[in-house]
Write a protein that holds these residues in place. Structure first.
Motif, PDB file in Angstrom:
ATOM      1  N   ALA A 140       0.867  -1.176   0.000  1.00 54.07           N
ATOM      2  CA  ALA A 140       0.000   0.000   0.000  1.00 54.07           C
ATOM      3  C   ALA A 140       0.902   1.223   0.000  1.00 54.07           C
ATOM      4  O   ALA A 140       1.777   1.356   0.865  1.00 54.07           O
ATOM      5  CB  ALA A 140      -0.905  -0.005   1.223  1.00 54.07           C
ATOM      6  N   ILE A 141       0.722   2.113  -0.949  1.00 53.39           N
ATOM      7  CA  ILE A 141       1.618   3.258  -1.121  1.00 53.39           C
ATOM      8  C   ILE A 141       0.836   4.548  -0.906  1.00 53.39           C
ATOM      9  O   ILE A 141      -0.182   4.778  -1.552  1.00 53.39           O
ATOM     10  CB  ILE A 141       2.267   3.254  -2.519  1.00 53.39           C
ATOM     11  N   LEU A 142       1.309   5.359   0.025  1.00 52.61           N
ATOM     12  CA  LEU A 142       0.749   6.673   0.289  1.00 52.61           C
ATOM     13  C   LEU A 142       1.798   7.710  -0.089  1.00 52.61           C
ATOM     14  O   LEU A 142       2.928   7.684   0.425  1.00 52.61           O
ATOM     15  CB  LEU A 142       0.366   6.808   1.767  1.00 52.61           C
ATOM     16  N   MET A 143       1.439   8.616  -0.982  1.00 54.08           N
ATOM     17  CA  MET A 143       2.420   9.516  -1.566  1.00 54.08           C
ATOM     18  C   MET A 143       1.924  10.959  -1.504  1.00 54.08           C
ATOM     19  O   MET A 143       0.761  11.235  -1.820  1.00 54.08           O
ATOM     20  CB  MET A 143       2.682   9.109  -3.025  1.00 54.08           C
ATOM     21  N   ALA A 144       2.815  11.866  -1.073  1.00 50.28           N
ATOM     22  CA  ALA A 144       2.530  13.296  -1.151  1.00 50.28           C
ATOM     23  C   ALA A 144       3.153  13.831  -2.424  1.00 50.28           C
ATOM     24  O   ALA A 144       4.340  13.611  -2.682  1.00 50.28           O
ATOM     25  CB  ALA A 144       3.105  14.027   0.059  1.00 50.28           C
ATOM     26  N   SER A 145       2.351  14.517  -3.247  1.00 51.94           N
ATOM     27  CA  SER A 145       2.874  14.960  -4.537  1.00 51.94           C
ATOM     28  C   SER A 145       2.006  16.057  -5.107  1.00 51.94           C
ATOM     29  O   SER A 145       0.851  16.247  -4.712  1.00 51.94           O
ATOM     30  CB  SER A 145       2.929  13.795  -5.525  1.00 51.94           C
ATOM     31  N   HIS A 146       2.607  16.786  -6.059  1.00 51.89           N
ATOM     32  CA  HIS A 146       1.844  17.750  -6.841  1.00 51.89           C
ATOM     33  C   HIS A 146       2.079  17.572  -8.340  1.00 51.89           C
ATOM     34  O   HIS A 146       1.570  18.334  -9.137  1.00 51.89           O
ATOM     35  CB  HIS A 146       2.234  19.185  -6.437  1.00 51.89           C
ATOM     36  N   ARG A 147       2.873  16.530  -8.702  1.00 46.22           N
ATOM     37  CA  ARG A 147       3.196  16.299 -10.105  1.00 46.22           C
ATOM     38  C   ARG A 147       2.092  15.519 -10.806  1.00 46.22           C
ATOM     39  O   ARG A 147       1.516  14.567 -10.249  1.00 46.22           O
ATOM     40  CB  ARG A 147       4.518  15.524 -10.244  1.00 46.22           C
ATOM     41  N   ALA A 148       1.836  15.899 -12.041  1.00 44.03           N
ATOM     42  CA  ALA A 148       0.783  15.221 -12.812  1.00 44.03           C
ATOM     43  C   ALA A 148       1.135  13.765 -13.058  1.00 44.03           C
ATOM     44  O   ALA A 148       0.252  12.889 -13.035  1.00 44.03           O
ATOM     45  CB  ALA A 148       0.568  15.954 -14.130  1.00 44.03           C
ATOM     46  N   ALA A 149       2.427  13.468 -13.292  1.00 43.74           N
ATOM     47  CA  ALA A 149       2.841  12.089 -13.566  1.00 43.74           C
ATOM     48  C   ALA A 149       2.520  11.183 -12.389  1.00 43.74           C
ATOM     49  O   ALA A 149       2.035  10.052 -12.564  1.00 43.74           O
ATOM     50  CB  ALA A 149       4.336  12.054 -13.882  1.00 43.74           C
ATOM     51  N   GLU A 150       2.744  11.645 -11.183  1.00 43.38           N
ATOM     52  CA  GLU A 150       2.486  10.832 -10.000  1.00 43.38           C
ATOM     53  C   GLU A 150       0.993  10.704  -9.728  1.00 43.38           C
ATOM     54  O   GLU A 150       0.510   9.629  -9.311  1.00 43.38           O
ATOM     55  CB  GLU A 150       3.211  11.444  -8.788  1.00 43.38           C
ATOM     56  N   ILE A 151       0.250  11.775  -9.962  1.00 44.80           N
ATOM     57  CA  ILE A 151      -1.197  11.724  -9.748  1.00 44.80           C
ATOM     58  C   ILE A 151      -1.854  10.762 -10.738  1.00 44.80           C
ATOM     59  O   ILE A 151      -2.721   9.947 -10.373  1.00 44.80           O
ATOM     60  CB  ILE A 151      -1.797  13.137  -9.872  1.00 44.80           C
TER      61      ILE A 151
END
Length: 553
Positions: A528-539
């Motif tokens: 299970a991966i929880l990620m903080a991001s603002h990049r479109a690629a990651e979203i």
């Protein structure tokens, strides 16, 4: 003084027997010295009197000279044993305190750890522990031994010579030494504390200048930082010179005290001899014993001069040892067993802040799922990851890992199932192999290589030596994106069931970022991966999105 007493109790509790034996030997040394000089004075005076009386032929020189040799040898042996026992016991006790200090730092709350500067905290711990060796060695044991030796010697003088001689020596040394030591303590405490603070400032600023010399040079601040280093050094020298002057004056005052006491003891002995109460040899004993007792009070001037430094160190060590352990998040257990990570109405607000960083955040993350947290800068994305990692404690709500509250997990078991990669990860100097094996100590080279391939770093490090490539402190020698991926590969090697990522592909182009994200999922298909991001690629890659809008803050 309360902090000093607390440290003394720790040292005594750790090495009680050795310190007691050392204190007994210290008393033997002082008494042997007083007896040696007193006997020598009596022997010389008695031999001279026998010669003047023409009775030297029948004067017994063998037993007194044998006793002099016995006292001299015994005093030397006792001094050696006392130094061996007390110094060894003190160093052992301080080693335990140093370990406890470092353990307290390791388990300190995350907020406190985040505020620490490496150079400053290392210098402070080492300097504080070093300052504490004076508590037993230069303060407590000498004072206790000196008082005991003075009392015993005065009593014996009263029995052998006259009570007046014993009382004079006791009162003169006690009142005079107390007055000198109180003067030294009052005048030396502030410069002693300032000198210690200047010394630590000098070390910290010097280390900072060396580590940041490139940035300082670029911004034209290298000379300014150098001036700050030299300023701390000058202030340290000024305070040290002041302490030296105070100590020299105290030494002079104690020497004068010894001279006055010895002269008074000699005058009392001569008066008693003229009255016929005692013989001339006995009259000399008080004079020589007074000279010998200077050994009991002279070393204390250095200890009292360093009292400010000891008290400062003791207060900081006591505060560090008594600080609470790092808290874990709270909640009930046994719920949502199918979910890998669950947050329920989680709220967090920093002490002193007027508004919460997070409020009523809830979500559930199952095996193999990926959730991206987005939001404006300062909306609490990194804070939410720290809460999920158990590094911060929420004021409200609950956090569950595999159906159990984080508070119910033993720390090793929780860390075996949950891994976190923050924006700035620590990399120690060494090879790529050693950096990766920090996460998996027994992993073979093939697995290490696979982790590097998963984060698209295998081809990059190959020309630099592959797994044997050298990392400088903090990852020097590699770019920011490369050091971030090394830390990510290290986390992958732990095979966590929950992986927390904070801006994992920051600084990478879109193609590399997508390749790294795909490699993470291939390496950990069920995590299970929880990620903080603002990049479109990651979203786009995650699919699931949690936007920390104003409804959560």
């Amino acid at each position: 003084m309360t902090a000093l007493l607390h440290i003394l109790k720790l040292i005594i509790h750790s090495q009680r027997q050795a310190l007691l034996r050392g204190a007994a030997l210290s008393l033997v040394v002082l008494l042997a010295g007083a007896a040696l000089l007193g006997l020598s004075g009596w022997f010389i005076t008695a031999a001279a009197a026998a010669g003047l009386a023409a009775t030297g032929a029948i004067f017994d020189v063998f037993r007194p000279s044998a006793m002099v040799r016995f006292l001299a040898l015994g005093r030397t042996a006792a001094r050696y044993g006392e130094r061996l026992l007390t110094h060894d016991a003190t160093l052992r006790a301080l080693a335990e305190i140093r370990v406890r200090l470092l353990a307290a730092l390791v388990h300190a709350p995350y907020d406190k750890l985040a505020q620490l500067r490496g150079a400053q905290i290392l210098n402070r711990v080492m300097a504080d522990v070093d300052a504490l060796d004076g508590v037993p060695l230069r303060l407590v044991l000498p004072i206790a031994g000196g008082i005991a030796a003075l009392a015993v010697s005065s009593l014996l003088l009263g029995l052998l010579v006259d009570p007046v001689a014993g009382l004079w020596v006791m009162v003169s040394f006690t009142c005079g030494s107390l007055a000198v030591l109180l003067w030294v303590s009052r005048n030396a405490r502030t410069p002693s504390r300032r000198a210690e603070m200047s010394s630590q400032a000098f070390k910290s600023r010097l280390i900072d200048m060396i580590r940041a010399r490139a940035d300082l040079a670029v911004y034209g601040r290298l000379a300014h930082q150098s001036d700050m280093v030299m300023d701390a050094d000058r202030r340290r020298d000024i305070d040290r010179l002041m302490l030296d002057r105070i100590e020299r004056r105290a030494g002079f005052a104690l020497s004068a005290l010894g001279t006055v006491t010895a002269a008074g003891a000699l005058a009392i002995g001569m008066w008693l001899a003229q009255q016929g109460s005692i013989s001339a040899p006995l009259a000399a004993i008080g004079f020589f014993v007074s000279l010998a007792l200077m050994e009991a009070v002279a070393p204390l001037r250095r200890a009292v001069a360093d009292l400010g430094r000891m008290m400062l160190a003791a207060r900081r060590v006591q505060a560090s040892l008594s600080q609470p352990a790092s808290p874990a998040a709270t909640g009930s257990s046994g719920l949502d067993g199918a979910a890998a990570l669950v947050l329920r109405d989680v709220g967090f607000q920093r002490p002193g802040s007027r508004r919460p960083i997070l409020s009523e955040v809830s979500f559930s993350l199952s095996k193999g799922e990926t959730l991206v947290i987005t939001g404006a800068s300062g909306s609490g994305k990194s804070t939410l990851l720290l809460l999920a990692a158990g590094l911060l404690k929420p004021q409200h709500g609950s956090i569950l890992l595999q159906g159990r509250a984080l508070a119910d997990w033993a720390e090793p078991a929780m860390r075996a199932r949950l891994a976190s990669v923050p924006q700035r990860s620590g990399l120690m100097a060494g090879t790529i192999r050693s950096a990766l094996r920090l996460g998996a100590p027994t992993a073979p080279d093939e697995e290490l290589q696979a982790a590097l391939e998963a984060v698209c770093l295998a081809e990059t490090v190959l020309p630099k030596g592959g797994l044997d490539a050298i990392l400088g402190p903090g990852g020097i020698g590699f770019s920011g994106g490369e050091t971030r991926r090394i830390a990510l590969a290290r986390a992958l090697l732990r095979r966590p069931e929950v992986l927390l990522l904070d801006e994992p592909t920051e600084g990478l182009d879109d193609a590399t970022a997508r390749a790294v994200l795909a490699g993470i999922r291939i390496f950990l298909p069920n995590a299970a991966i929880l990620m903080a991001s603002h990049r479109a690629a990651e979203i786009e890659w995650a699919g699931n999105l949690l936007n920390l809008t104003k409804s959560h803050i």
